[in-house]
Design a protein around this motif. Structure first.
Motif, PDB file in Angstrom:
ATOM      1  N   LEU A   1     -40.272  28.342  13.220  1.00 32.81           N
ATOM      2  CA  LEU A   1     -39.959  30.076  13.416  1.00 32.81           C
ATOM      3  C   LEU A   1     -38.464  29.565  14.391  1.00 32.81           C
ATOM      4  O   LEU A   1     -37.694  30.297  14.243  1.00 32.81           O
ATOM      5  CB  LEU A   1     -41.116  30.717  14.064  1.00 32.81           C
ATOM      6  N   ARG A   2     -38.311  28.740  15.457  1.00 37.66           N
ATOM      7  CA  ARG A   2     -37.222  28.708  16.045  1.00 37.66           C
ATOM      8  C   ARG A   2     -36.052  28.259  15.088  1.00 37.66           C
ATOM      9  O   ARG A   2     -34.954  28.571  15.327  1.00 37.66           O
ATOM     10  CB  ARG A   2     -37.379  27.670  17.425  1.00 37.66           C
ATOM     11  N   ARG A   3     -36.452  27.194  14.245  1.00 35.40           N
ATOM     12  CA  ARG A   3     -35.550  26.801  13.241  1.00 35.40           C
ATOM     13  C   ARG A   3     -34.867  28.046  12.343  1.00 35.40           C
ATOM     14  O   ARG A   3     -33.560  27.973  12.179  1.00 35.40           O
ATOM     15  CB  ARG A   3     -36.211  25.692  12.455  1.00 35.40           C
ATOM     16  N   ALA A   4     -35.798  28.623  12.240  1.00 34.83           N
ATOM     17  CA  ALA A   4     -35.509  30.004  11.367  1.00 34.83           C
ATOM     18  C   ALA A   4     -34.586  30.849  12.181  1.00 34.83           C
ATOM     19  O   ALA A   4     -33.406  31.193  11.690  1.00 34.83           O
ATOM     20  CB  ALA A   4     -36.604  30.813  10.709  1.00 34.83           C
ATOM     21  N   GLN A   5     -34.870  31.060  13.335  1.00 41.37           N
ATOM     22  CA  GLN A   5     -34.015  32.016  14.337  1.00 41.37           C
ATOM     23  C   GLN A   5     -32.499  31.271  14.220  1.00 41.37           C
ATOM     24  O   GLN A   5     -31.505  32.010  14.193  1.00 41.37           O
ATOM     25  CB  GLN A   5     -34.607  31.891  15.733  1.00 41.37           C
ATOM     26  N   HIS A   6     -32.421  30.017  14.396  1.00 41.49           N
ATOM     27  CA  HIS A   6     -31.155  29.232  14.534  1.00 41.49           C
ATOM     28  C   HIS A   6     -30.444  29.496  13.136  1.00 41.49           C
ATOM     29  O   HIS A   6     -29.299  29.840  13.150  1.00 41.49           O
ATOM     30  CB  HIS A   6     -31.326  27.839  14.952  1.00 41.49           C
ATOM     31  N   GLU A   7     -31.238  29.151  12.199  1.00 41.88           N
ATOM     32  CA  GLU A   7     -30.532  29.521  10.701  1.00 41.88           C
ATOM     33  C   GLU A   7     -29.928  30.862  10.522  1.00 41.88           C
ATOM     34  O   GLU A   7     -28.781  31.183  10.122  1.00 41.88           O
ATOM     35  CB  GLU A   7     -31.268  29.192   9.680  1.00 41.88           C
ATOM     36  N   ALA A   8     -30.707  31.934  11.034  1.00 42.45           N
ATOM     37  CA  ALA A   8     -30.266  33.282  11.034  1.00 42.45           C
ATOM     38  C   ALA A   8     -29.041  33.642  11.661  1.00 42.45           C
ATOM     39  O   ALA A   8     -28.162  34.289  11.372  1.00 42.45           O
ATOM     40  CB  ALA A   8     -31.449  34.243  11.778  1.00 42.45           C
ATOM     41  N   HIS A   9     -29.026  32.932  13.068  1.00 37.45           N
ATOM     42  CA  HIS A   9     -28.012  33.174  13.788  1.00 37.45           C
ATOM     43  C   HIS A   9     -26.473  32.528  13.168  1.00 37.45           C
ATOM     44  O   HIS A   9     -25.448  33.147  13.398  1.00 37.45           O
ATOM     45  CB  HIS A   9     -28.234  32.348  15.346  1.00 37.45           C
ATOM     46  N   GLU A  10     -26.837  31.431  12.550  1.00 39.22           N
ATOM     47  CA  GLU A  10     -25.710  30.655  11.883  1.00 39.22           C
ATOM     48  C   GLU A  10     -25.109  31.448  10.646  1.00 39.22           C
ATOM     49  O   GLU A  10     -23.950  31.353  10.208  1.00 39.22           O
ATOM     50  CB  GLU A  10     -26.288  29.456  11.163  1.00 39.22           C
TER      51      GLU A  10
END
Length: 384
Positions: A312-321
């Motif tokens: 989920l944290r990786r998904a948050q980072h991808e969303a930010h990118e």
């Protein structure tokens, strides 16, 4: 010319109205009409280009039908489109009494009625006709010669479609804000590209396990169990949508190639896509599907929850990118809810009452199956 209402009979109840598949030209006309509601940040011509692009994907290439409600007295080529929608033929599974069947179904989407024709009963008439047509539409080669169920995702609440048999099912979600998260050196979460999703989320082994789970469950309950088959074609369709938007809206960027994330040690994987809306707040990274085994011990459960939290944290980072506002996924299991709490203790389970209401029309009881049905894998990948 518009079908004349019989005296004292609402326009939508005229015997001259029929629901028919649109010609190619009428399909384009219906797309132009509904662009007001569905084109998002695209202009009309680019929206038509997107719809043509999506129609060529494997999921919809041979199974998309544009339906239009028209007056039977008007000539083809000059018919007034009173209301329109699309149906998408899909592969599905149905389990009952220890047996699992491959069946076909339809998803319904792009429902639209022109503002000047609203309030006259045309949308109601369209769905009265559609529910009957879809039962046998393009089912000639199926063993049952009919569909046992059809699905749609309502953006106008739970009542309108329910009157035609599309009953609302669980429609909840959880979300996290996009965030440029720090990388944990010990984290073994890995990015998934398209081929990785094919191997981990929708492989033959994963689908075989799903079939077996549904078979076993059908022995424990008299209710039929159904699922839209989460095959690779579904994910490719969603990715074609996001890649088209990215190319048109962000031509300076390379196409989005990270399609999910996973943890091999915990055997937890997910696939996602990026949804580009009209405003930055409407940009959402949707997790389309989660895949994992049930834990067999408390220690394994804790490891799995930690792996889910890292994903989920990786998904948050991808969303930010990608300038998404948040990460969202549908109908989280108790394990996923625990993982969300690790990431954000304030995260809440939201039950939707208006938008994207998962709705299913079940006609299996007419074939001697149970009166009720369980919808398995009611996740975002099945949206249409």
């Amino acid at each position: 010319m518009i079908a004349a209402a019989v005296p004292d009979l609402p326009a939508g109840e005229s015997p001259d109205l029929i629901l028919v598949p649109a010609t190619p030209a009428e399909r384009i006309a219906s797309i132009k009409l509904n662009s007001v509601a569905w084109k998002g940040p695209l202009d009309v011509e680019t929206y038509i280009e997107r719809e043509d692009h999506l129609m060529q994907q494997r999921l919809t290439r041979d199974g998309l039908t544009c339906w239009i409600l028209v007056d039977r007295n008007e000539p083809v080529g000059g018919r007034t489109i009173l209301s329109s929608c699309e149906s998408y033929r899909k592969k599905a599974l149905m389990a009952h009494d220890g047996q699992v069947e491959d069946v076909a179904t339809h998803g319904v989407g792009s429902v639209y009625c022109r503002p000047e024709f609203r309030g006259k009963g045309y949308a109601k008439r369209m769905f009265e006709e559609l529910r009957l047509k879809l039962d046998t539409w393009e089912m000639e080669e199926e063993s049952r010669r009919k569909s046992l169920f059809t699905v749609l995702f309502s953006d106008i609440g739970k009542k309108f479609y329910a009157q035609f048999g599309w009953r609302p099912f669980l429609s909840s979600h959880m979300s996290l804000p996009a965030m440029e998260s720090a990388v944990d050196g010990g984290d073994v979460t890995r990015d998934l590209f398209a081929k990785d999703v094919q191997q981990t989320v929708c492989s033959e082994a994963v689908l075989a396990k799903l079939r077996d789970q549904m078979r076993v469950a059908s022995l424990k309950s008299s209710k039929a169990k159904i699922a839209i088959l989460p095959d690779f074609d579904h994910f490719v369709w969603h990715w074609a949508r996001e890649e088209f938007f990215a190319e048109k809206l962000l031509p300076e960027r390379s196409p989005p190639v990270v399609k999910g994330a996973g943890n091999d040690q915990a055997r937890v994987y997910c696939a996602w896509n990026r949804n580009f809306g009209e405003t930055p707040e409407d940009n959402v990274l949707y997790i389309l599907r989660w895949v994992y085994d049930d834990p067999t011990s408390p220690a394994e459960e804790q490891a799995m929850i930690k792996a889910m939290a890292s994903i989920l944290r990786r998904a948050q980072h991808e969303a930010h990118e990608w300038n998404m506002s948040k990460v969202e996924f549908w109908n989280p299991t108790p394990l996923l809810q625990k993982a969300m709490t690790l990431v954000d203790p304030k995260a809440e389970l939201v039950h939707r009452e208006k938008d994207s209401i998962a709705s299913l029309r079940w006609t299996g009881s007419e074939d001697g199956l149970s009166e009720d049905v369980e919808w398995w894998l009611n996740e975002k990948y099945a949206w249409c």
